[in-house]
Enzyme design. Structure first.
Site, PDB file in Angstrom:
ATOM      1  N   ALA A  32       7.500  11.266  -1.022  1.00  0.00           N
ATOM      2  CA  ALA A  32       6.957  10.038  -0.261  1.00  0.00           C
ATOM      3  C   ALA A  32       8.364   9.772   0.648  1.00  0.00           C
ATOM      4  CB  ALA A  32       6.919   8.474  -1.605  1.00  0.00           C
ATOM      5  N   ARG A  86     -12.308  -8.051 -22.273  1.00  0.00           N
ATOM      6  CA  ARG A  86     -11.777  -8.746 -22.937  1.00  0.00           C
ATOM      7  C   ARG A  86     -11.284 -10.767 -22.426  1.00  0.00           C
ATOM      8  NH1 ARG A  86      -7.791  -8.724 -26.522  1.00  0.00           N
ATOM      9  NH2 ARG A  86      -5.185 -10.124 -26.776  1.00  0.00           N
ATOM     10  N   LYS A  87     -11.224 -11.475 -23.723  1.00  0.00           N
ATOM     11  CA  LYS A  87     -10.935 -12.906 -23.426  1.00  0.00           C
ATOM     12  C   LYS A  87      -9.275 -13.230 -23.622  1.00  0.00           C
ATOM     13  CE  LYS A  87     -15.708 -14.640 -23.680  1.00  0.00           C
ATOM     14  NZ  LYS A  87     -16.570 -13.001 -24.399  1.00  0.00           N
ATOM     15  N   THR A 143       9.118  26.055  -3.699  1.00  0.00           N
ATOM     16  CA  THR A 143       9.694  25.318  -4.344  1.00  0.00           C
ATOM     17  C   THR A 143      10.713  26.213  -4.773  1.00  0.00           C
ATOM     18  OG1 THR A 143       8.542  23.787  -4.721  1.00  0.00           O
ATOM     19  CG2 THR A 143      10.816  23.617  -5.577  1.00  0.00           C
ATOM     20  N   PHE A 175      -4.873  -3.933 -18.503  1.00  0.00           N
ATOM     21  CA  PHE A 175      -5.134  -3.214 -19.705  1.00  0.00           C
ATOM     22  C   PHE A 175      -3.443  -4.680 -20.849  1.00  0.00           C
ATOM     23  CE2 PHE A 175      -8.423  -0.486 -21.100  1.00  0.00           C
ATOM     24  CZ  PHE A 175      -9.117  -0.389 -19.797  1.00  0.00           C
ATOM     25  N   GLU A 207       3.695  18.494  -2.821  1.00  0.00           N
ATOM     26  CA  GLU A 207       2.938  18.170  -1.755  1.00  0.00           C
ATOM     27  C   GLU A 207       3.968  18.132  -1.337  1.00  0.00           C
ATOM     28  OE1 GLU A 207       0.030  19.740  -0.440  1.00  0.00           O
ATOM     29  OE2 GLU A 207      -1.560  20.292  -2.041  1.00  0.00           O
ATOM     30  N   SER A 267      12.326  19.350  -1.538  1.00  0.00           N
ATOM     31  CA  SER A 267      11.821  19.205   0.580  1.00  0.00           C
ATOM     32  C   SER A 267      12.771  19.647   1.032  1.00  0.00           C
ATOM     33  CB  SER A 267      13.338  17.591  -0.090  1.00  0.00           C
ATOM     34  OG  SER A 267      12.417  17.037  -0.988  1.00  0.00           O
ATOM     35  N   ARG A 316      -6.136  19.100  15.325  1.00  0.00           N
ATOM     36  CA  ARG A 316      -4.963  18.575  14.757  1.00  0.00           C
ATOM     37  C   ARG A 316      -4.160  17.149  15.189  1.00  0.00           C
ATOM     38  NH1 ARG A 316       0.008  19.944  14.111  1.00  0.00           N
ATOM     39  NH2 ARG A 316       0.637  21.351  12.074  1.00  0.00           N
TER      40      ARG A 316
END
Ligand SMILES: Cc1cc2nc3c(=O)[nH]c(=O)nc-3n(C[C@H](O)[C@H](O)[C@H](O)COP(=O)(O)OP(=O)(O)OC[C@H]3O[C@@H](n4cnc5c(N)ncnc54)[C@H](O)[C@@H]3O)c2cc1C
Lengths: 380, 189
Positions: free
Chosen positions: A367, A269-270, A126, A339, A364, A132, A312
């Site tokens: 997306a 947790r309630k 890079t 949470f 790497e 990219s 491959r």
């Protein structure tokens, strides 16, 4: 024959890596994240027990493990902290081009170095203007009459740059040739003209070291030419093909941590007089997390198994990386959701998981680039 | 898993890469199954962290101490201050070559155990394994069993498995692929 049973050796590896994550990584992960500092002593400890450079061939003194073994280790270390793991696993990214294209002398020298000292390595394609679009890199490699090269250019976002003893630098003899002009070079850290930029202050995976590398007329002896111009692009792409399952494995580690933290919290947790684990909408998020873990792990194991068998399979490799990265991001978002307000503060571990997960969709091959690679395989 | 099946799996090399494809493997089960007490202790004694194989050469404390394995169960034994390696059996390699391999493994174990001890990470442990000549001429492990508990797996990987993988093994011949079955303990007084 399909066999999903792990060998005793693999179970021992998992046990070892899991203990290592629990004892050496988890206790310091939050602090390393806060300080944005990679714990070199942890790397040394991982190296000593064979958890670093797992795929370095045994005939050169390395652990000689397969890609599936490597994925098993990566998953466990990433459960502890994916930032710390990224810097450890980046060594595999750096040694793979030598495995693929190195001469016997280069393998002896650099694998020997990696096995005799706990050194770190960087892999650099890079640049500030080319991420990219790897074929668009501009770093110049000018051939000298004695077969050596002189490199000039800047590499960006390089994992381990501050710590690396040597770099695998991709550079071109002529940018207009695009992929046909690219070569790969082994450059020592102390080479005249090489400087490392400031440590990047990142959103997530802050414990991994990332920096720019500037090359100003760096002389690379002929013995350190890994792939001459014209042959480097293939090495870069095949390296990614071999290391992408590891990114999927990082995703599995992150997701497992998300699920464990979420389950523990949801039972505690309630709200409305009962544990939030009893609310079906919370259960749905937990179930989806479990689904994503299993799906990604199967993809990772399939991709790694193929590599071990010499088959491959870049399609599965890319799918494992692409699906795993998205899955980890979604699981981390869900963990923060479970949470509630506590997920949004640094007192609890899930905000870090969310920050850490994001990079999996970027490095790497983003997306989007994974989708391009997958579509290319499908369309032929 | 019933101990008998574990025995078969370990010494029959089933479920792993075959030592010699196409050949009946069962006879080897018998040939290599002699120090079965070791394995029984391994497979049944998961609750006891202090599992030890008991022979005159591999001493132990605790529950397993009442079990005795005759010295002749090992073809060859290499003892070092920090560990003991016993050769259970070898195939397609000479007795001398097998003994040399066991000595080398014991030397590696000793060096490694000292190093690990300095790091205060050495835990008393034991391992059984079957190793063959791999495709690159180095040791390749086909079956393995590690005593449970603490950092034993890490010690085993670092001090036995990794050195074995990095050791040259005798080349395969038309007769078959060289293989040896060993048992080792370390970290005991
Ligand atoms: C923490 C970290 C560590 C890294 N480690 C390394 C390392 O060790 N070595 C190394 O060489 N690099 C490393 N990188 C670089 C990383 O691989 C690149 O950031 C990544 O490839 C994206 O390149 P870019 O940042 O230039 O984004 P760009 O290529 O500019 O992309 C920007 C956006 O446009 C999208 N896009 C680009 N082209 C297309 C297209 N054709 N179709 C659709 N969408 C497209 C991308 O998906 C992205 O969303 C690292 C980066 C980070 C942040």
């Amino acid at each position: 024959m399909i066999d999903f049973e792990l060998t005793e050796e693999q179970k021992a590896l998992i046990d070892t890596a899991r203990r290592f994550a629990k004892e050496r990584i988890i206790p310091i992960a939050a602090e390393c994240d806060r300080k944005s500092e990679f714990p070199r002593d942890v790397f040394k400890a991982a190296w000593e027990i064979g958890l670093a450079n797992p795929t370095l061939p045994a005939e050169y003194g390395g652990p000689g493990l397969g890609d599936l073994d490597s994925a098993l280790i990566t998953e466990e270390l990433s459960y502890g902290c994916s930032g710390i793991d990224t810097s450890i696993t980046a060594n595999t990214l750096g040694l793979t081009p030598i495995k693929l294209a190195g001469s016997e002398a280069q393998k002896k020298k650099y694998f020997g170095w990696l096995t005799s000292e706990p050194i770190q390595v960087s892999y650099a394609t890079t640049e500030p203007g080319a991420g990219s679009d790897v074929a668009g890199l501009q770093c110049r490699a000018v051939k000298q009459s004695d077969g050596s090269y002189v490199l000039t250019g800047t590499k960006a976002w390089i994992t381990n740059a501050t710590l690396a003893s040597f770099f695998i630098i991709f550079a071109t003899e002529n940018p207009e040739l695009r992929h046909k002009g690219i070569g790969a070079f082994i450059v020592h850290r102390d080479a005249a003209g090489l400087t490392v930029g400031k440590h990047e202050d990142k959103l997530g995976q802050r414990a991994s070291d990332t920096a720019q590398v500037m090359l100003d007329g760096v002389h690379v002896p002929a013995a350190q030419v890994l792939a001459p111009p014209g042959h480097g692009f293939k090495v870069a792409m095949e390296t990614f093909n071999q290391t992408r399952p590891d990114i999927g494995a990082i995703a599995v580690g992150v997701m497992r941590r998300c699920l464990d933290e979420s389950v523990a919290y949801a039972k505690e947790r309630k709200t409305f007089g009962t544990a939030i684990a009893n609310h079906q909408l919370v259960q749905a998020m937990l179930a989806e997390m479990a689904i994503r873990i299993h799906a990604t792990r199967l993809l990772v194991h399939k991709a790694a198994w193929s590599l071990d068998k010499g088959i491959r399979d870049p399609l599965t490799s890319s799918i494992a990386k692409a699906y795993g990265a998205d899955a980890a991001m979604q699981s981390a978002l869900d963990a923060v959701q479970i949470f509630g307000g506590n997920g949004y503060v640094k007192e609890y571990p899930v905000e870090k998981l969310m920050r850490d997960a994001k990079i999996l969709q970027i490095y790497e091959g983003t997306a989007q680039v994974q989708r391009l690679v997958i579509a290319k395989q499908i369309l032929g | 898993m019933p101990p008998a099946r574990q025995l078969r799996l370990l010494f029959g090399i089933s479920g792993a890469r075959p030592v010699q494809p196409g050949r009946a493997r069962r006879p080897r089960v018998v040939a290599w199954a002699a120090p079965a007490v070791w394995l029984l202790t391994l497979s049944c004694g998961a609750a006891s962290r202090d599992f030890v194989p008991v022979t005159r050469d591999v001493r132990s404390k605790g529950a397993a101490a009442s079990v005795a394995v005759d010295r002749r169960d090992y073809v060859y034994i290499a003892r070092r201050p920090h560990g003991v390696v016993g050769l259970v059996g070898a195939h397609f390699m000479t007795a001398e070559a097998a003994a040399r391999s066991v000595d080398r493994i014991a030397d590696e174990l000793e060096t490694c155990a000292r190093r690990v001890e300095q790091r205060r990470e050495l835990a008393p442990g034991a391992i059984q394994l079957v190793a063959i000549t791999g495709s690159r001429g180095m040791g390749e492990i086909t079956d393995m069993k590690i005593a449970p508990g603490g950092p034993v797996a890490a010690n085993a990987l670092e001090c036995i498995v990794a050195p074995l993988r990095a050791s040259p093994f005798p080349a395969a011949t038309s007769a078959g692929i060289p293989a040896l079955a060993i048992e080792a303990t370390w970290g005991r007084e």
